[in-house]
Design a protein around this motif. Structure first.
Motif, short mmCIF file in Angstrom:
data_model
loop_
_atom_site.label_atom_id
_atom_site.label_comp_id
_atom_site.label_asym_id
_atom_site.label_seq_id
_atom_site.Cartn_x
_atom_site.Cartn_y
_atom_site.Cartn_z
N LYS A 1 0.84 -1.19 0.08
CA LYS A 1 -0.09 0.07 -0.05
C LYS A 1 0.81 1.26 0.05
N ARG A 2 0.42 2.16 -0.55
CA ARG A 2 1.08 3.47 -0.61
C ARG A 2 0.17 4.61 -0.16
N THR A 3 0.49 5.34 0.81
CA THR A 3 -0.55 6.43 1.37
C THR A 3 -0.75 7.58 0.20
N GLY A 4 -1.83 8.19 0.30
CA GLY A 4 -2.17 9.34 -0.46
C GLY A 4 -1.60 10.81 0.01
N LEU A 5 -1.91 11.83 -0.50
CA LEU A 5 -1.69 13.12 -0.05
C LEU A 5 -2.15 13.22 1.21
N ASP A 6 -3.31 12.90 1.57
CA ASP A 6 -3.80 13.29 2.93
C ASP A 6 -3.38 12.34 4.06
N GLY A 7 -2.48 11.22 3.43
CA GLY A 7 -1.79 10.35 4.60
C GLY A 7 -2.53 9.47 5.35
N ASP A 8 -3.76 9.29 4.74
CA ASP A 8 -4.91 8.31 5.31
C ASP A 8 -5.25 7.32 4.36
N GLY B 1 -5.04 4.87 1.08
CA GLY B 1 -4.24 4.20 0.48
C GLY B 1 -4.23 3.42 -0.76
N THR B 2 -3.32 3.41 -1.63
CA THR B 2 -3.26 2.82 -3.13
C THR B 2 -2.80 1.32 -2.98
N THR B 3 -3.25 0.43 -3.45
CA THR B 3 -2.62 -0.81 -3.20
C THR B 3 -1.84 -1.13 -4.75
N PHE B 4 -0.49 -1.69 -4.36
CA PHE B 4 0.36 -2.14 -5.57
C PHE B 4 0.33 -3.57 -5.79
#
Length: 245
Positions: free
Chosen positions: A154-161, A163-166
């Motif tokens: 997972k990578r967190t988005g700009l809001d820090g909450d 996430g995007t799955t890789f």
């Protein structure tokens, strides 16, 4: 199988870090594992290898006396050399590489043609994995131990909450040792010029030289937090139990 000649490998053990993430004021490498300083476990394993001619322990100046005392307690203290490291890990490795370059082989010291860089905080590296990574390095000039990613990435988005799955397919976690032909890693460090790098292999990759990934055991863990030490204690206990049977 291609192999490295006896005494041709210089091992660099970067040990100039601090204990900030470990939650201690002193260097985490002095923490005890199985009743011995953490760093000595990997050091003993590597010092028994026939390929290893020298082991450079790169430390901070404030820790030098303590490391020198502990080196004297090892099985082969004569194979170790203390080097003063730098502010960053790359500075520490660079200092050890410079020491290798300045030391001419004598009658009792084989010529060094290879460098293996191993995290001093990885105490449980296996001999079988060392066999594999040394052999692959002999074939390719650059090889590292690594283990496939098994969890979901997972990578967190700009809001820090959010996430995007890789997709984890083809993803590996780099381990150590990382083994390189001496001139290759020297050249990589000469071109480094302070650019950020996550590990030594990345510097070699920047020159366009491929780095082979050698599957390694997942228990070759790096001690970063106190709970990692608890896991290592359990793994070491089980390993010693099996060895005694």
């Amino acid at each position: 199988m291609t192999s490295l000649s006896p005494g041709s490998v210089a091992v660099i053990l970067p040990a100039a870090g601090s204990g900030r993430r470990f939650g201690e004021e002193e260097n985490k490498l002095f923490a005890l594992l199985g009743g011995r300083p953490l760093w000595t476990h990997a050091a003993e394993i590597l010092s028994r290898r026939c390929e290893v001619g020298r082991i450079l322990l790169a430390v901070s100046s404030c820790d030098r006396d303590r490391f020198e005392h502990q080196v004297r307690e090892l099985t082969h203290p004569e194979r170790f050399q203390i080097v003063i490291g730098g502010e960053q890990r790359s500075d520490t490795v660079a200092a050890a590489l410079a020491e290798i370059a300045s030391s001419n082989p004598g009658a009792s010291r084989p010529e060094i043609g290879w460098v293996a860089i191993h995290d001093a905080a990885r105490p449980l590296v296996r001999d079988s994995d060392l066999d594999s990574v040394f052999a692959r390095a002999a074939e390719t000039e650059a090889a590292i131990l690594a283990t496939p990613v098994t969890g979901t990435l997972k990578r967190t988005g700009l809001d820090g909450d959010s996430g995007t799955t890789f997709d984890r397919r083809g993803m590996w976690v780099a381990l150590t040792p990382q083994v390189f032909q001496l001139d290759l890693i020297r050249q990589a460090y000469q071109r480094h010029r302070g650019r950020a790098a996550t590990d030594d292999a990345e510097m070699v990759e920047r020159m366009g030289h491929p780095v082979a990934l050698v599957p390694g055991a997942a228990d070759n863990l790096k001690i970063t937090y106190p709970e990692d030490l608890l896991v290592a204690e359990a793994l070491l206990s089980e390993r010693l139990k099996r060895a005694s049977q």
